[in-house]
Write a protein that holds these residues in place. Structure first.
Motif, PDB file in Angstrom:
ATOM      1  N   UNK A   1       0.834  -1.209   0.000  1.00 38.90           N
ATOM      2  CA  UNK A   1       0.000   0.000   0.000  1.00 38.90           C
ATOM      3  C   UNK A   1       0.868   1.257   0.000  1.00 38.90           C
ATOM      4  N   UNK A   2       1.873   1.269   0.847  1.00 35.11           N
ATOM      5  CA  UNK A   2       2.797   2.422   0.914  1.00 35.11           C
ATOM      6  C   UNK A   2       3.423   2.687  -0.457  1.00 35.11           C
ATOM      7  N   UNK A   3       3.887   1.639  -1.115  1.00 38.08           N
ATOM      8  CA  UNK A   3       4.531   1.794  -2.420  1.00 38.08           C
ATOM      9  C   UNK A   3       3.553   2.269  -3.484  1.00 38.08           C
ATOM     10  N   UNK A   4       2.305   1.816  -3.393  1.00 39.42           N
ATOM     11  CA  UNK A   4       1.294   2.254  -4.355  1.00 39.42           C
ATOM     12  C   UNK A   4       1.018   3.750  -4.215  1.00 39.42           C
ATOM     13  N   UNK A   5       0.934   4.217  -2.967  1.00 45.70           N
ATOM     14  CA  UNK A   5       0.707   5.648  -2.737  1.00 45.70           C
ATOM     15  C   UNK A   5       1.890   6.457  -3.261  1.00 45.70           C
ATOM     16  N   UNK A   6       3.088   5.993  -2.955  1.00 50.30           N
ATOM     17  CA  UNK A   6       4.297   6.687  -3.414  1.00 50.30           C
ATOM     18  C   UNK A   6       4.337   6.784  -4.934  1.00 50.30           C
ATOM     19  N   UNK A   7       3.988   5.696  -5.601  1.00 48.87           N
ATOM     20  CA  UNK A   7       4.041   5.665  -7.061  1.00 48.87           C
ATOM     21  C   UNK A   7       3.131   6.718  -7.665  1.00 48.87           C
ATOM     22  N   UNK A   8       1.932   6.836  -7.131  1.00 49.30           N
ATOM     23  CA  UNK A   8       0.979   7.823  -7.644  1.00 49.30           C
ATOM     24  C   UNK A   8       1.505   9.242  -7.434  1.00 49.30           C
ATOM     25  N   UNK A   9       1.995   9.529  -6.229  1.00 50.18           N
ATOM     26  CA  UNK A   9       2.451  10.885  -5.917  1.00 50.18           C
ATOM     27  C   UNK A   9       3.721  11.245  -6.677  1.00 50.18           C
ATOM     28  N   UNK A  10       4.659  10.327  -6.761  1.00 50.27           N
ATOM     29  CA  UNK A  10       5.933  10.629  -7.419  1.00 50.27           C
ATOM     30  C   UNK A  10       5.757  10.796  -8.933  1.00 50.27           C
ATOM     31  N   UNK A  11       4.912   9.967  -9.516  1.00 42.25           N
ATOM     32  CA  UNK A  11       4.720  10.056 -10.965  1.00 42.25           C
ATOM     33  C   UNK A  11       4.085  11.385 -11.343  1.00 42.25           C
ATOM     34  N   UNK A  12       3.169  11.863 -10.533  1.00 47.70           N
ATOM     35  CA  UNK A  12       2.544  13.149 -10.817  1.00 47.70           C
ATOM     36  C   UNK A  12       3.551  14.279 -10.686  1.00 47.70           C
ATOM     37  N   UNK A  13       4.407  14.188  -9.647  1.00 46.46           N
ATOM     38  CA  UNK A  13       5.421  15.228  -9.460  1.00 46.46           C
ATOM     39  C   UNK A  13       6.349  15.291 -10.664  1.00 46.46           C
TER      40      UNK A  13
END
Length: 616
Positions: free
Chosen positions: A55-67
């Motif tokens: 779950x942590x990695x999924x959240x990170x992926x969404x936020x980092x890709x947008x950045x």
């Protein structure tokens, strides 16, 4: 960390072991689980643990890709996942959580909403909310409880424990944590002293948002504010006053980087006219703490060692000491912080002190792989040293401090019994600093053609030996004659540790110009043998003696006056010569070994050629 409230415990149901594991991982292992610990979990708990990090990695992926897509770069690393996971957990409280809007949720703190906006959470909410179909509410809560160790200056737990002991917190005290970060120290204080009225201040809204999340998920009753602490110091009518204050403020900040600190400095200059922009930021933070302290209060700060003795802070140290505001200074062990190797001290402020207790705790630590830490035994020894003279502590009166430029380093006041002690200046005929010829000036007079003139720089001294092949000079200006070495003069580096020491051996007719940050010391050889002195200054005792007179934070250096006043052992000349002979024997051995090494290197470089010649 914190004790999670009953509502959250019910949501997480029977996952107390996972919570305990989270605490252990957060405090010790840095958000990863080793095989030994994983093997202790039941399959069910191991599955929960694995899902937390999925779950942590999924959240990170969404936020980092947008950045990355925005091209803005990503600088909100600390806490973005914490905030996103917390808001996703909150969405489950909505009847139709797929339509949940945290912007409209009045129970969500304004600082948390601001961070959600700044950290791309708002614009990615439609993607993030889809994750609630894959994970239960408890998983999001557990993700938000993972402590983010991205901040390398997070206060180590053992330092928080030491500060707690030093502050002597009482029931119903009003406690404040300045530059509180995620609020870990103040949360531990509340856990240890449940009746305190606790506050946390930090300039970074992101840090305060995380602190508020941890506070919400615990039984904490801490008031957190996103506020520059210099704003507190500037507002004389704010009515705030604290009984106990702790601060782990940023190290080495420039005045122009301090925001309201510039205005605070202007205000401080009216009270302490000798304070200037050269004053270190450590003392500005310290001043705010004292300004916000109650009459009988106590404050603890963590500062750089340099600020306890450097010349630029002498004026403000004098103000604090002459006004009885410093109770104790503790030199801390190295490598307590993951993010810096800067040497640090813990300073204790209170009122009506007639002197300062100095403690050297630099050798009290438990060595770790990445960082060192203070054990409970170490903390107990330090606390005892703050109350009594010991091998690592001493009480220094205001008068002594006054006579020593208000230096707050214990090394300055340790009186070592020196057998056959004599001031170094008593055996010196002449001392001069090396010539200050820059690279361009040297290039103009340097030649590759051998002459009877050469020059020496510190780079030419290695392991107490001067290079045999020094650069040649075309000429030496008459005005630089005073910088030429005499036979058997002592060469000593001016700029601090590691110190370089050597004895010059100048042949008849040879002239060697000493250049750069070095001292050329001509000795009275009837009183002192130069090789004996080289042996002494190269020893542990000699190094400690030089350290005791070395000053300066950025560029440590030794002053002539301090050097000539330094008391060193000068035994009878016969004894000196015995030691000198042993030193020269070892020196000759090193020279021979260096020659053998050069020959061996040369043979190694020509093995192929030799083999070819043998086969011809």
């Amino acid at each position: 960390m914190v004790i999670y409230n009953q509502e959250i415990k019910m949501v997480i149901q029977n996952q107390e072991k996972v919570i305990a594991l989270l605490n252990e991982i957060n405090e010790v292992k840095g958000n990863f689980i080793d095989n030994e610990t994983a093997n202790q979990l039941t399959p069910e708990l191991k599955a929960v643990w694995d899902e937390i990090f999925v779950c942590k990695n999924e959240i990170e992926l969404i936020l980092r890709s947008k950045a990355s897509m925005t091209g803005k770069g990503f600088f909100g690393v600390i806490g973005d996942v914490t905030v996103a996971a917390y808001l996703l957990a909150k969405s489950f409280d909505c009847n139709v959580h797929a339509t949940y809007s945290f912007e409209e949720d009045e129970s969500i703190d304004a600082d948390i909403k601001k961070v959600a906006e700044d950290f791309y959470i708002s614009e990615n909410w439609n993607e993030l909310i889809k994750l609630t179909k894959a994970h239960e509410q408890k998983i999001f809560y557990l993700v938000s409880l993972l402590r983010d160790l991205s901040d390398p200056m997070m206060t180590p737990e053992s330092l928080g424990n030491l500060a707690d002991e030093l502050l002597e917190i009482k029931a119903n005290d009003k406690f404040a944590d300045f530059c509180c970060g995620a609020g870990i120290v103040v949360a531990d204080v509340v856990k240890n002293h449940p009746t305190v009225e606790a506050y946390g201040f930090d300039k970074l809204v992101s840090s305060i948002a995380i602190a508020k999340i941890y506070n919400d998920l615990s039984e904490g009753k801490i008031t957190f504010e996103a506020k520059d602490i210099f704003e507190l110091g500037l507002d004389e009518d704010n009515g705030r006053c604290f009984d106990k204050i702790f601060a782990n403020y940023p190290f080495g900040m420039r005045i122009k980087e301090l925001g309201l600190g510039n205005q605070y400095l202007e205000q401080l200059e009216k009270r302490i006219p000798s304070v200037s922009k050269a004053t270190s930021s450590d003392w500005l933070f310290n001043s705010v703490m004292v300004d916000m302290l109650s009459e009988d209060g106590k404050a603890v700060g963590i500062m750089t060692n340099g600020s306890t003795w450097n010349q630029s802070d002498s004026a403000i140290r004098s103000y604090f000491i002459e006004n009885g505001l410093i109770e104790c200074v503790i030199a801390l062990p190295a490598r307590l912080f993951a993010g810096t190797a800067i040497a640090t001290s813990m300073i204790v402020f209170s009122r009506n002190n007639k002197g300062v207790r100095l403690v050297d705790a630099s050798e009290l630590f438990v060595e770790g792989r990445r960082v060192n830490e203070l054990s409970y035994e170490n903390i107990s020894l330090i606390i005892n040293a703050t109350k009594n003279d010991s091998d690592i502590s001493m009480y220094v009166s205001a008068e002594q401090l006054r006579d020593n430029d208000y230096v707050l380093s214990m090394n300055r006041y340790i009186v070592h019994d020196v057998a056959d002690g004599m001031a170094f200046g008593d055996v010196i005929k002449r001392i001069t600093r090396g010539a200050q010829l820059n690279a361009k000036a040297l290039d103009e007079i340097t030649t590759t053609v051998p002459t009877d003139m050469q020059y020496l720089m510190l780079a030419n001294i290695k392991n107490g030996l001067i290079d045999k092949e020094l650069p040649y000079l075309k000429s030496i200006d008459k005005k630089n004659d005073k910088y030429c070495l005499s036979n058997h003069c002592l060469i000593l580096s001016k700029n601090g540790y590691p110190y370089k020491i050597a004895v010059a051996e100048v042949k008849e007719g040879q002239r060697i110009l000493g250049n750069g940050n070095l001292y050329i010391i001509e000795l009275d050889e009837e009183k002192a043998d130069p090789y004996y002195l080289a042996a002494f200054f190269g020893s542990e005792q000699g190094t400690a003696a030089l350290r005791s007179i070395t000053v300066g934070a950025t560029i440590p250096n030794i002053g002539v006056e301090q050097l000539t006043k330094l008391v060193i052992p000068i035994p009878p000349i016969e004894k000196q010569k015995e030691i000198a002979d042993k030193y020269k024997t070892v020196k000759d051995e090193i020279t021979m070994l260096q020659l053998k090494l050069e020959k061996a290197k040369n043979r190694m470089a020509h093995i192929i050629e030799e083999e070819g010649a043998n086969n011809a």
